[in-house]
Design an enzyme around this catalytic site. Structure first.
Site, PDB file in Angstrom:
ATOM      1  N   ARG A   1      -7.736  -0.369   0.933  1.00  0.00           N
ATOM      2  CA  ARG A   1      -8.300  -1.563   0.282  1.00  0.00           C
ATOM      3  C   ARG A   1      -8.720  -1.270  -1.161  1.00  0.00           C
ATOM      4  NH1 ARG A   1     -12.681  -1.825   5.017  1.00  0.00           N
ATOM      5  NH2 ARG A   1     -10.936  -0.819   6.077  1.00  0.00           N
TER       6      ARG A   1
ATOM      7  N   ASP B   1      -2.523  10.293   3.441  1.00  0.00           N
ATOM      8  CA  ASP B   1      -3.923   9.918   3.609  1.00  0.00           C
ATOM      9  C   ASP B   1      -4.643  10.953   4.467  1.00  0.00           C
ATOM     10  OD1 ASP B   1      -6.347   8.689   3.871  1.00  0.00           O
ATOM     11  OD2 ASP B   1      -5.641   7.073   5.199  1.00  0.00           O
TER      12      ASP B   1
ATOM     13  N   ASP C   1       1.620   6.402   5.491  1.00  0.00           N
ATOM     14  CA  ASP C   1       0.656   5.460   4.936  1.00  0.00           C
ATOM     15  C   ASP C   1       1.172   4.748   3.677  1.00  0.00           C
ATOM     16  OD1 ASP C   1      -1.741   4.217   5.437  1.00  0.00           O
ATOM     17  OD2 ASP C   1      -2.973   5.673   4.350  1.00  0.00           O
TER      18      ASP C   1
ATOM     19  N   ASP D   1     -12.128   7.242   3.555  1.00  0.00           N
ATOM     20  CA  ASP D   1     -10.932   7.007   4.365  1.00  0.00           C
ATOM     21  C   ASP D   1     -10.543   5.526   4.376  1.00  0.00           C
ATOM     22  OD1 ASP D   1      -8.788   7.652   5.928  1.00  0.00           O
ATOM     23  OD2 ASP D   1      -9.942   7.922   7.780  1.00  0.00           O
TER      24      ASP D   1
ATOM     25  N   LYS E   1     -10.099  13.086   7.839  1.00  0.00           N
ATOM     26  CA  LYS E   1      -9.621  12.689   9.173  1.00  0.00           C
ATOM     27  C   LYS E   1      -9.602  13.914  10.091  1.00  0.00           C
ATOM     28  CE  LYS E   1      -6.557   8.866   7.895  1.00  0.00           C
ATOM     29  NZ  LYS E   1      -7.256   7.832   8.672  1.00  0.00           N
TER      30      LYS E   1
ATOM     31  N   LYS F   1       0.856  -1.195   0.000  1.00  0.00           N
ATOM     32  CA  LYS F   1       0.000   0.000   0.000  1.00  0.00           C
ATOM     33  C   LYS F   1       0.885   1.235   0.000  1.00  0.00           C
ATOM     34  CE  LYS F   1      -3.231   2.669   2.900  1.00  0.00           C
ATOM     35  NZ  LYS F   1      -4.076   2.704   4.116  1.00  0.00           N
TER      36      LYS F   1
HETATM   37  N1  BES Z   1      -4.219   4.624   6.844  1.00  0.00           N
HETATM   38  C1  BES Z   1      -5.382   4.416   7.603  1.00  0.00           C
HETATM   39  C2  BES Z   1      -5.178   3.431   8.737  1.00  0.00           C
HETATM   40  C3  BES Z   1      -4.463   3.961   9.951  1.00  0.00           C
HETATM   41  C4  BES Z   1      -5.075   4.851  10.795  1.00  0.00           C
HETATM   42  C5  BES Z   1      -3.205   3.511  10.250  1.00  0.00           C
HETATM   43  C6  BES Z   1      -4.417   5.308  11.917  1.00  0.00           C
HETATM   44  C7  BES Z   1      -2.554   3.939  11.382  1.00  0.00           C
HETATM   45  C8  BES Z   1      -3.155   4.844  12.210  1.00  0.00           C
HETATM   46  C9  BES Z   1      -6.490   3.867   6.714  1.00  0.00           C
HETATM   47  O1  BES Z   1      -6.507   4.320   5.414  1.00  0.00           O
HETATM   48  C10 BES Z   1      -7.780   4.269   7.345  1.00  0.00           C
HETATM   49  O2  BES Z   1      -8.056   5.436   7.382  1.00  0.00           O
HETATM   50  N2  BES Z   1      -8.550   3.294   7.815  1.00  0.00           N
HETATM   51  C11 BES Z   1      -9.774   3.554   8.464  1.00  0.00           C
HETATM   52  C12 BES Z   1     -10.784   2.554   7.958  1.00  0.00           C
HETATM   53  C13 BES Z   1     -12.202   2.845   8.396  1.00  0.00           C
HETATM   54  C14 BES Z   1     -12.708   4.090   7.718  1.00  0.00           C
HETATM   55  C15 BES Z   1     -13.048   1.658   8.040  1.00  0.00           C
HETATM   56  C16 BES Z   1      -9.571   3.401   9.958  1.00  0.00           C
HETATM   57  O3  BES Z   1      -8.866   2.486  10.373  1.00  0.00           O
HETATM   58  O4  BES Z   1     -10.094   4.222  10.705  1.00  0.00           O
HETATM   59 ZN    ZN Z   2      -4.749   4.911   4.641  1.00  0.00          ZN
HETATM   60 MN    MN Z   3      -7.606   6.126   5.250  1.00  0.00          MN
END
Ligand code: BES
Ligand code: ZN
Ligand code: MN
Length: 495
Positions: free
Chosen positions: A353, A272, A290, A349, A279, A267
């Site tokens: 995936r 992000d 990220d 967000d 966010k 990835k």
């Molecule tokens: N890059 C983030 C995951 C992440 C968040 C890694 C904080 C480390 C610290 C990912 O793209 C993301 O935002 N995931 C969301 C998914 C949710 C919207 C289903 C998450 O984990 O909040």
């Molecule tokens: Zn992300």
């Molecule tokens: Mn994200």
């Protein structure tokens, strides 16, 4: 850094600092005993005073010792002599290197021949010493006008372990150095800010890698080329950004063309923001990390090329920037992925995936022996495991077991979560084949469930490195994980 295996009795070694082990309860190792008897009891005086107990991780410095050639002695606590595991040895190495790093010592000698590691082969310590030395010499300077001083240490030597050929130990030093350098490379890419380390920057790094290594070829797909392949899911993440998305494909050809490759997919979200599902502001800067999955893949490719691994490996980076904007994907938008499956983007967000599913579909063309994706995918992985674990999910228990074992062996450890059928329905959508989020529960599992829909025919595993890829707080910075695990895995595959 120069590494060597240096024989000879400890008192005859000329080095700026010699490192010897003290075991629990102040019990002297063979090397410490020898130096102590020649050097006017300089070590036993300390242990008997109670100032040093030999507890694992302790260190104590002795200046200007008498009777020996080295200028300093660093006493390093090794804990229980009979339980000197690889994990303990790494702790000892890390603490010794940290203490030695504070000195103006150009040469270090590790007199550890009598310290037998209970759960590894004999040459392992040589490899790990070089790896840890590289790891500890990493400095981030790229965007600072005042550069930090380079490490004073220029040469590290190790006393030969008994029962292993010198050549084997020298090769182990070399391999450990290569692994350490690759880990540092992954750290560097992770640490670079989002305005420098863009998808285009990653593509350029991958191209440079191909120029430097005969076994590597790199191909970079533009947005236009991806559109022709139908990668609308990946592209939907990038439409809000001015940075062009890239699908970066690196191939290491180390074996016959008919030997099926192992494929790594990283990835590579170079920043992000969350997109329209923006966010919150706190710690958002950390979303420059990220792309650490992509960084681990490119660093692993560099490492295996330098190790000349006789195995075919493909590294694919799904690189894009996730931004809000008037053209950005909106919650509720539906895109058609390269696989033909339609996806309802309920949360922009959950973009990782979306880029990975198309990259995983693309990977099918290589007919992989194994397919592993590496991604900072979910905050839930951080909530579940903290920083120590790479979360592992797989549709193949045999592959999962091997990866868990590689994690233990490299001490870049993973822990498996269930990928049960029961979770799949959380991804149901009223308007598309699949939704891109599965609700607030079991976030790491539902993210993997999403990916599993695109890897049904593959021998596939997923590493969620959201917790392990970087440190937050005062020690903020990328860790270079899981390069150690991935290299361990690929080294086992050579014929
Ligand atoms: N890059 C983030 C995951 C992440 C968040 C890694 C904080 C480390 C610290 C990912 O793209 C993301 O935002 N995931 C969301 C998914 C949710 C919207 C289903 C998450 O984990 O909040
Ligand atoms: Zn992300
Ligand atoms: Mn994200």
């Amino acid at each position: 850094m120069k590494y060597s295996i240096k024989g000879g009795s400890p008192e005859k070694i000329s080095a700026d600092c010699i490192i010897v082990v003290i075991w629990n309860k102040g019990s002297l190792s063979e090397e410490a005993k020898l130096i102590d008897s020649i050097g006017n009891k300089c070590i036993s005086k300390i242990t008997q005073s109670g100032d040093l107990s030999g507890r694992l991780g302790e260190t104590q410095l002795i200046h200007n010792p008498t009777g020996i050639k080295a200028k300093r002695i660093l006493l390093a606590g090794g804990g229980d002599k009979n339980r000197f595991t690889a994990k303990n040895a790494v702790r000892l190495l890390k603490n010794s290197l940290k203490a030695a790093g504070k000195l103006q010592a150009a040469s270090l000698h590790f007199a550890l021949a009598s310290a037998v590691i209970s759960d590894r082969e004999n040459a392992w310590l040589a490899s790990r010493l070089a790896q840890e030395t590289e790891d500890s010499s990493y400095r981030y300077n790229a965007t600072k006008s005042k550069k930090s001083n380079p490490p004073a240490t220029k040469a590290v030597s190790l006393a030969p372990a008994t029962g292993t050929r010198r050549k084997t130990q020298e090769a182990a030093l070399k391999a450990g150095r290569t692994i350490g350098k690759a880990i540092n490379y992954a750290k560097q890419l992770g640490n670079l800010p989002g305005n420098i380390c863009t998808p285009t920057y990653l593509a350029n790094e991958a191209s440079v890698l191909a120029e430097r290594h005969r076994t590597i070829t790199t191909k970079v797909l533009s947005e236009k080329q991806m559109a022709r392949l139908g990668m609308n899911s990946l592209l939907s993440v990038a439409v809000g950004s001015n940075e062009e998305a890239k699908l970066i494909v690196m191939q290491h050809k180390g074996a016959n063309t008919n030997s099926k490759p192992h494929v790594l997919v990283g990835k590579g979200i170079t920043f992000d923001t969350g997109g329209i599902s923006l966010k919150p502001g706190a710690a958002m800067d950390e979303m420059k990390f990220d792309m650490c999955g992509a960084a681990s893949v490119i660093a692993t490719m560099q490492c295996i090329a330098e190790l000349k691994l006789r195995v075919n490996v493909v590294g694919i980076l799904a690189a894009a920037e996730n931004m809000p904007g008037s053209k950005a994907t909106k919650p509720g938008d539906i895109v058609t992925s390269m696989s033909g499956k339609t996806i309802e983007v309920l949360n922009t967000d959950a973009e990782g995936r979306l880029v990975l599913c198309d990259a995983l579909t693309y990977a099918e063309r290589f007919k992989p022996q194994s397919l592993i994706d590496i991604a900072t995918l979910t905050g839930a992985a951080v909530a579940t495991f903290g920083k120590h674990v790479n979360a592992l999910l797989s549709n193949n228990d045999k592959l999962a077991k091997v990866l868990l074992d590689c994690g233990e062996h490299s001490l870049d450890r993973a822990w498996q979560l269930p990928l049960w059928e029961e979770y799949q329905s959380l991804l149901n959508s009223n308007f598309a084949d699949i939704a891109n989020i599965g609700g607030p529960r079991a976030g790491t599992i539902t993210a993997a469930c999403f990916l599993s829909r695109f890897t049904k025919k593959q021998n596939w595993a997923h590493l969620d490195i959201a917790g392990s890829a970087w440190n937050s707080g005062t020690q903020k910075g990328a860790t270079g994980r899981p390069v150690g695990l991935l290299v361990d895995y690929l080294r086992r595959q050579k014929q």
